[in-house]
Enzyme design. Structure first.
Site, PDB file in Angstrom:
ATOM      1  N   GLU A 156      39.672  35.040  33.184  1.00 15.75           N
ATOM      2  CA  GLU A 156      39.099  33.959  32.382  1.00 15.75           C
ATOM      3  C   GLU A 156      38.123  34.485  31.333  1.00 15.75           C
ATOM      4  O   GLU A 156      37.858  33.807  30.337  1.00 15.75           O
ATOM      5  CB  GLU A 156      38.329  32.974  33.283  1.00 15.75           C
ATOM      6  CG  GLU A 156      39.177  32.152  34.222  1.00 15.75           C
ATOM      7  CD  GLU A 156      38.291  31.309  35.145  1.00 15.75           C
ATOM      8  OE1 GLU A 156      37.064  31.246  34.899  1.00 15.75           O
ATOM      9  OE2 GLU A 156      38.825  30.739  36.100  1.00 15.75           O
ATOM     10  N   ASP A 173      32.983  45.964  48.063  1.00 15.11           N
ATOM     11  CA  ASP A 173      32.666  46.684  49.287  1.00 15.11           C
ATOM     12  C   ASP A 173      33.555  46.198  50.438  1.00 15.11           C
ATOM     13  O   ASP A 173      33.773  44.993  50.601  1.00 15.11           O
ATOM     14  CB  ASP A 173      31.195  46.454  49.635  1.00 15.11           C
ATOM     15  CG  ASP A 173      30.733  47.256  50.829  1.00 15.11           C
ATOM     16  OD1 ASP A 173      30.799  48.497  50.762  1.00 15.11           O
ATOM     17  OD2 ASP A 173      30.309  46.644  51.826  1.00 15.11           O
TER      18      ASP A 173
END
Length: 558
Positions: free
Chosen positions: A273, A224
């Protein structure tokens, strides 16, 4: 009271096994949780309701679900004022509900994207409450933008910035001893103080928040106000009284600063990751698509919303220009273009296209309903034929219009209550969607709905439209099925425009596929480029060609 749940160890959460680069041509369905489905009968949508309706989304044919905020929040701005980023607001359920939703979605082959709100927190966030209680000199104040005011007694805001919701972007505090104190920055509502991303505690906290939800199994984040995190050094005056008109049209000292890209490079390393290709999606309002492309460079985020496309009217020339510029901007950075027609912040496109051009994305009148729906159906097929990823906002597959006659006493959009701000009509696109033809809330839940639904919505419900080959719902189902099966849809980065299509007609070719769109108000005759796959209105075929009705898009296999 909020509930916390320990997340699984990194990499252990279940993720769906889908092809590499799934996000490049994915169709992503936005769920606005409070308005999608109510599982406990309190009139407010919740995670249990969403979870129960996941098979509907699988059968619709989308690839992923994006959930608007469900975090613990006072709900001053429909959950975009977050008090605890690791907890579920009780109105939506618990962390166990979120865990179950994610797991069920993955079992159904659906990815899950959640909102993250890093530009600001709630004023009820523990950091902000302590910063106020401790007063000037508190180290916690550096996690926000506290500044002394101007004037002889500090009675004037620190600069001339205005809130996106209208009025000053600053609110003055009261010190613990009861005297007037410093001011704090809020680019949105006063209940949404902006975080200071120059503070290491803020950057560390959000890295931890991302990992918490990634460990829970989410497949990505919609970020956002991704363009707002970094403010220009010194918070300089803008020097204009027309800031709201400039938003999205110019680089502002509080938006689209170059420093935001360092944040997203760090976030990309975290996403990488985890297995299963977790993604970041930027809600970035920028002056140009070229600046939007900066957010999706190879070491930053994966997608960015194409607001230039969303704001384009149903006009062949304008659409071709924005399609070309969008594809051209993304090509150098190797990112897919995204396409979107509606979301929770703008008037639904079935209503926008029912009105004359030039009214923007916040429209107060219903317009010509039949015309708007016809154009909306055609615009959807055009969008789904373009290369890249497409976003669908809940209820658009039902052809829902905006509700433009909500009484003032039921409105909840904070911009509605602030002078000189946005029009404040976002509530109209957030009315709970209808599932059944009858009932007190048309199947939304057993306890009514938090915003009143129009009496005509039973006829637009999932139940009423299912099995009707002329319905908008069945058009979406068919279009998404064809898109999934046809190699010329979604994938790739380019289109080949066909010449001599006539004024007001768009036609482009892709691998084994042609899309033709008549944006005019009258039928047009074209050469049939192949076998008709699907059309938004009935196309008349003849030996010497085909007739595209007014405001109609057709797909062809070649």
């Amino acid at each position: 009271m909020t509930q916390h749940l320990a997340a699984p160890a990194p990499g252990t959460a279940h993720t769906p096994s889908t092809p590499t680069d799934w996000w490049r041509d994915a169709v992503i369905y936005q769920v606005y949780p409070r308005s999608f489905a109510d599982g406990d009968g309190d009139g407010m949508g919740d995670l249990a309701g969403v979870r129960a309706r996941l098979p509907y989304l699988r059968d619709l044919g989308v690839d992923a679900v994006w959930l608007s905020p469900f975090y613990a929040s006072p709900q001053a701005d429909a959950g975009y004022d977050v008090a605890d980023y690791r907890a579920i607001d009780p109105m939506f359920g618990t962390l166990l509900d979120a865990d179950g939703l994610i797991r069920d979605a993955h079992e159904l082959g659906l990815r899950v994207i959640t909102d993250v709100v890093p530009n600001h927190s709630s004023d009820q966030h523990e950091w902000f409450k302590r910063a106020l209680a401790e007063g000037p000199g508190s180290a916690l104040r550096d996690r926000y933008h506290f500044r002394p005011g101007k004037g002889t007694d500090g009675q004037l805001p620190p600069n001339d910035w205005e809130s996106v919701f209208g009025g000053p972007a600053w609110t003055r505090t009261t010190d613990p001893d009861g005297t007037p104190g410093d001011w704090y920055l809020h680019l949105f509502a006063p209940e949404q103080p902006d975080l200071n991303w120059e503070n290491a505690a803020v950057t560390d906290e959000f890295r931890s928040i991302l990992r918490f939800w990634l460990d829970m199994g989410v497949d990505g984040f919609r970020i956002d106000v991704a363009h707002g995190l970094v403010k220009a050094e010194g918070l300089p005056d803008l020097g204009t009284h027309d800031q709201l008109k400039l938003l999205g049209n110019d680089v502002m000292p509080f938006f689209d600063q170059d420093g935001v890209h360092d944040i997203y490079r760090a976030w990309r390393k975290i996403l990488d990751e985890y297995p299963g290709e977790r993604i970041g999606v930027a809600e970035a309002w920028t002056p140009t698509v070229e600046r939007t492309a900066n957010y999706v460079r190879p070491d930053e985020l994966h997608q960015a919303f194409n607001f230039q496309y969303l704001g384009t009217y149903w006009d062949a020339t304008a659409l071709r220009e924005v399609i070309d510029s969008s594809l051209a901007a993304m090509r150098p950075v190797g990112a897919p273009t995204t396409w979107v027609l509606s979301n929770h912040d703008v008037t639904r496109h079935a209503t926008r296209f029912a009105n004359p051009p030039g009214l923007g994305t916040q429209i107060r009148t219903p317009g010509d309903r039949e015309l708007g729906l016809r154009r909306a159906r055609a615009a959807t097929l055009l969008m789904l034929a373009l290369p890249g990823s497409a976003y669908v906002y809940q209820g658009e597959e039902l052809g829902l219009p905006d509700v433009t006659d909500l009484p003032d006493e039921v409105r909840q959009d904070p911009s509605f209550f602030r002078a000189a701000g946005q029009d404040g009509f976002r509530d109209g696109c957030r009315v709970p969607i209808p599932w059944t033809s009858t009932g007190p809330s048309y199947g939304f839940g057993t306890g009514g709905s938090w915003l009143p639904q129009p009496a005509t919505w039973g006829g637009l419900s999932v139940e009423a439209q299912t099995g009707d080959p002329t319905s908008t719902l069945e058009l979406y189902r068919s279009a998404l099925a064809v898109r999934r099966e046809h190699p010329g849809l979604g994938a790739g980065t380019d289109v080949s425009w066909l010449p001599d299509t006539g004024e007001g007609v768009l036609a482009f070719a892709r691998e084994g596929f042609v899309c033709t769109a008549n944006t005019t108000g009258a039928p047009v005759r074209i050469e049939a480029p192949g076998t008709l796959l699907l059309s938004s209105s009935e196309v008349t075929l003849a030996e010497d060609g085909a007739v595209l009705p007014a405001d109609t898009t057709a797909w062809w296999s070649v």
